[in-house]
Design a protein around this motif. Structure first.
Motif, PDB file in Angstrom:
ATOM      1  N   MET A  14       0.829  -1.208   0.000  1.00 54.26           N
ATOM      2  CA  MET A  14       0.000   0.000   0.000  1.00 54.26           C
ATOM      3  C   MET A  14       0.869   1.264   0.000  1.00 54.26           C
ATOM      4  O   MET A  14       0.564   2.238  -0.682  1.00 54.26           O
ATOM      5  N   VAL A  15       1.973   1.257   0.749  1.00 59.57           N
ATOM      6  CA  VAL A  15       2.882   2.409   0.774  1.00 59.57           C
ATOM      7  C   VAL A  15       3.486   2.607  -0.612  1.00 59.57           C
ATOM      8  O   VAL A  15       3.577   3.737  -1.107  1.00 59.57           O
ATOM      9  N   ARG A  16       3.870   1.518  -1.265  1.00 56.15           N
ATOM     10  CA  ARG A  16       4.409   1.624  -2.640  1.00 56.15           C
ATOM     11  C   ARG A  16       3.392   2.217  -3.597  1.00 56.15           C
ATOM     12  O   ARG A  16       3.749   2.857  -4.567  1.00 56.15           O
ATOM     13  N   ARG A  17       2.123   1.993  -3.313  1.00 57.10           N
ATOM     14  CA  ARG A  17       1.056   2.528  -4.159  1.00 57.10           C
ATOM     15  C   ARG A  17       0.683   3.955  -3.782  1.00 57.10           C
ATOM     16  O   ARG A  17      -0.245   4.522  -4.354  1.00 57.10           O
ATOM     17  N   GLY A  18       1.395   4.514  -2.803  1.00 59.26           N
ATOM     18  CA  GLY A  18       1.170   5.908  -2.448  1.00 59.26           C
ATOM     19  C   GLY A  18       0.235   6.153  -1.291  1.00 59.26           C
ATOM     20  O   GLY A  18      -0.095   7.294  -0.999  1.00 59.26           O
ATOM     21  N   HIS A  19      -0.198   5.111  -0.597  1.00 61.09           N
ATOM     22  CA  HIS A  19      -1.060   5.282   0.565  1.00 61.09           C
ATOM     23  C   HIS A  19      -0.209   5.620   1.789  1.00 61.09           C
ATOM     24  O   HIS A  19       0.948   5.230   1.871  1.00 61.09           O
ATOM     25  N   PRO A  20      -0.762   6.350   2.756  1.00 58.72           N
ATOM     26  CA  PRO A  20       0.010   6.678   3.956  1.00 58.72           C
ATOM     27  C   PRO A  20       0.334   5.421   4.762  1.00 58.72           C
ATOM     28  O   PRO A  20      -0.471   4.492   4.803  1.00 58.72           O
ATOM     29  N   PRO A  21       1.495   5.373   5.413  1.00 54.84           N
ATOM     30  CA  PRO A  21       1.894   4.174   6.154  1.00 54.84           C
ATOM     31  C   PRO A  21       1.053   3.882   7.386  1.00 54.84           C
ATOM     32  O   PRO A  21       1.026   2.771   7.858  1.00 54.84           O
ATOM     33  N   ASP A  22       0.337   4.874   7.914  1.00 51.99           N
ATOM     34  CA  ASP A  22      -0.456   4.660   9.129  1.00 51.99           C
ATOM     35  C   ASP A  22      -1.933   4.404   8.821  1.00 51.99           C
ATOM     36  O   ASP A  22      -2.807   4.758   9.583  1.00 51.99           O
ATOM     37  N   MET A  23      -2.198   3.775   7.698  1.00 52.71           N
ATOM     38  CA  MET A  23      -3.585   3.534   7.295  1.00 52.71           C
ATOM     39  C   MET A  23      -4.248   2.477   8.168  1.00 52.71           C
ATOM     40  O   MET A  23      -3.587   1.748   8.893  1.00 52.71           O
ATOM     41  N   SER A  24      -5.546   2.385   8.048  1.00 49.40           N
ATOM     42  CA  SER A  24      -6.291   1.393   8.828  1.00 49.40           C
ATOM     43  C   SER A  24      -5.984  -0.020   8.316  1.00 49.40           C
ATOM     44  O   SER A  24      -5.454  -0.189   7.225  1.00 49.40           O
ATOM     45  N   PRO A  25      -6.329  -1.035   9.108  1.00 54.02           N
ATOM     46  CA  PRO A  25      -6.039  -2.400   8.686  1.00 54.02           C
ATOM     47  C   PRO A  25      -6.813  -2.777   7.415  1.00 54.02           C
ATOM     48  O   PRO A  25      -7.837  -2.173   7.106  1.00 54.02           O
TER      49      PRO A  25
END
Length: 134
Positions: free
Chosen positions: A59-70
């Motif tokens: 998800m981080v590689r796809r540009g989402h923030p690292p502290d996202m929900s499960p």
């Protein structure tokens, strides 16, 4: 940690095993994420923590923030190892693409074991030094 996870998942895994007419005395959960499967590899995780860490990294590689929900639980498959083995034995699918993904801790243990084995082999390969006759 593994024992707690197994106990948490036991009812779900026992239900799966019962539906297949398989014994339920021992359960061993494995985790899969369809989105990681390609034509050449199907990762099967032995730890929920490892599959979640992989999901977060993707998800981080796809540009989402690292502290996202499960992740939504519907995106993962949890099943008992014996069911996976039965499916592998029944044919119809190219199971050669399965890659079991262990934990970082297991990798560290294996790496240390290999290092010790190499050390032992090296120390046994060299004969003891010769001592003069007295």
């Amino acid at each position: 940690a593994h024992r707690g996870m197994v106990e948490e998942l036991r009812p779900q895994l026992e239900q799966q095993l019962e539906a297949q007419g398989m014994p339920t005395a021992h359960v061993f959960p494995v985790f899969m994420w369809e989105e990681l499967t390609t034509d050449t590899v199907m990762p099967v995780f032995l730890s929920r923590a490892e599959i979640l860490a992989t999901w977060r990294a993707v998800m981080v590689r796809r540009g989402h923030p690292p502290d996202m929900s499960p992740p939504p639980s519907a995106t993962f498959t949890v099943l008992d190892l014996s069911i996976l083995v039965r499916r592998m034995q029944s044919g119809g699918v190219d199971w050669s693409i399965i890659r079991f993904v262990g934990t970082d801790r297991a990798f560290e243990v294996v790496t240390e074991g290999r290092r010790q084995e190499q050390q032992r082999a090296h120390s046994q390969a060299e004969p003891p030094p010769l001592e003069p006759d007295r």
